[in-house]
Motif scaffolding. Structure first.
Motif, PDB file in Angstrom:
ATOM      1  N   ASN A   5       0.862  -1.178   0.000  1.00 53.57           N
ATOM      2  CA  ASN A   5       0.000   0.000   0.000  1.00 53.57           C
ATOM      3  C   ASN A   5       0.899   1.229   0.000  1.00 53.57           C
ATOM      4  O   ASN A   5       1.922   1.262   0.682  1.00 53.57           O
ATOM      5  CB  ASN A   5      -0.905   0.009   1.225  1.00 53.57           C
ATOM      6  N   THR A   6       0.526   2.223  -0.757  1.00 55.27           N
ATOM      7  CA  THR A   6       1.302   3.467  -0.820  1.00 55.27           C
ATOM      8  C   THR A   6       0.527   4.635  -0.231  1.00 55.27           C
ATOM      9  O   THR A   6       0.947   5.774  -0.353  1.00 55.27           O
ATOM     10  CB  THR A   6       1.674   3.798  -2.284  1.00 55.27           C
ATOM     11  N   GLY A   7      -0.574   4.367   0.406  1.00 53.72           N
ATOM     12  CA  GLY A   7      -1.480   5.415   0.872  1.00 53.72           C
ATOM     13  C   GLY A   7      -0.952   6.324   1.956  1.00 53.72           C
ATOM     14  O   GLY A   7      -1.468   7.402   2.156  1.00 53.72           O
ATOM     15  N   LYS A   8       0.087   5.936   2.689  1.00 55.83           N
ATOM     16  CA  LYS A   8       0.566   6.762   3.796  1.00 55.83           C
ATOM     17  C   LYS A   8       1.634   7.762   3.381  1.00 55.83           C
ATOM     18  O   LYS A   8       2.094   8.539   4.189  1.00 55.83           O
ATOM     19  CB  LYS A   8       1.101   5.870   4.910  1.00 55.83           C
ATOM     20  N   GLU A  22       5.856   3.252   1.354  1.00 56.39           N
ATOM     21  CA  GLU A  22       5.174   2.005   1.045  1.00 56.39           C
ATOM     22  C   GLU A  22       5.280   1.042   2.219  1.00 56.39           C
ATOM     23  O   GLU A  22       6.265   1.050   2.942  1.00 56.39           O
ATOM     24  CB  GLU A  22       5.819   1.398  -0.197  1.00 56.39           C
ATOM     25  N   GLU A  23       4.256   0.227   2.370  1.00 55.00           N
ATOM     26  CA  GLU A  23       4.282  -0.792   3.410  1.00 55.00           C
ATOM     27  C   GLU A  23       3.649  -2.065   2.877  1.00 55.00           C
ATOM     28  O   GLU A  23       2.737  -2.025   2.052  1.00 55.00           O
ATOM     29  CB  GLU A  23       3.549  -0.316   4.660  1.00 55.00           C
ATOM     30  N   PRO A  59      -7.602 -14.875   0.296  1.00 51.77           N
ATOM     31  CA  PRO A  59      -7.884 -13.532  -0.228  1.00 51.77           C
ATOM     32  C   PRO A  59      -7.084 -12.459   0.508  1.00 51.77           C
ATOM     33  O   PRO A  59      -6.639 -12.653   1.635  1.00 51.77           O
ATOM     34  CB  PRO A  59      -9.377 -13.354   0.029  1.00 51.77           C
ATOM     35  N   VAL A  60      -6.915 -11.337  -0.144  1.00 49.35           N
ATOM     36  CA  VAL A  60      -6.286 -10.169   0.472  1.00 49.35           C
ATOM     37  C   VAL A  60      -7.414  -9.179   0.750  1.00 49.35           C
ATOM     38  O   VAL A  60      -8.023  -8.650  -0.172  1.00 49.35           O
ATOM     39  CB  VAL A  60      -5.223  -9.541  -0.457  1.00 49.35           C
ATOM     40  N   ALA A  65      -1.972  -1.205  -3.402  1.00 48.64           N
ATOM     41  CA  ALA A  65      -1.744  -0.440  -4.626  1.00 48.64           C
ATOM     42  C   ALA A  65      -1.072  -1.280  -5.707  1.00 48.64           C
ATOM     43  O   ALA A  65      -1.348  -1.114  -6.884  1.00 48.64           O
ATOM     44  CB  ALA A  65      -0.882   0.781  -4.323  1.00 48.64           C
ATOM     45  N   TYR A  66      -0.162  -2.151  -5.304  1.00 52.91           N
ATOM     46  CA  TYR A  66       0.528  -3.010  -6.260  1.00 52.91           C
ATOM     47  C   TYR A  66       1.037  -4.252  -5.551  1.00 52.91           C
ATOM     48  O   TYR A  66       1.051  -4.321  -4.329  1.00 52.91           O
ATOM     49  CB  TYR A  66       1.678  -2.267  -6.955  1.00 52.91           C
TER      50      TYR A  66
END
Length: 90
Positions: A5-8, A22-23, A59-60, A65-66
């Protein structure tokens, strides 16, 4: 495969720098298959190299994001229209 995820990542106007990053939000086992040239032409209208079909064991449920497969440096995004993962376009 690892899901990121790149949201932070945010821009800090006080420092004029991006902070955070990214995390990894999930790490899953999956069956990964390359999509052939004929099928990518049918789905995308042209040959798109590196398209993958991914079948997850679990499932995730997190937002991501990628994803990255094994130790490959290639980042893949989800193509919801076709249910496939394709390399990120930079």
């Amino acid at each position: 495969m690892k899901f990121y995820n790149t949201g932070k990542r945010r821009y800090n106007p006080k420092t004029s720098q991006y902070e955070g990053g990214e995390e990894i939000v999930a790490d899953r086992m999956a069956d990964v298959t390359d999509v052939g040239a004929d099928r990518t032409v049918k789905l995308f209208g042209s040959i798109v190299q590196g398209v993958k079909v991914i079948r997850l064991v679990e499932p995730v449920n997190q937002v991501w994001a990628y994803l990255m497969i094994d130790d490959s440096p290639t980042k893949y995004t989800w193509n919801t229209a076709h249910g496939l993962c394709r390399p990120c376009q930079h």
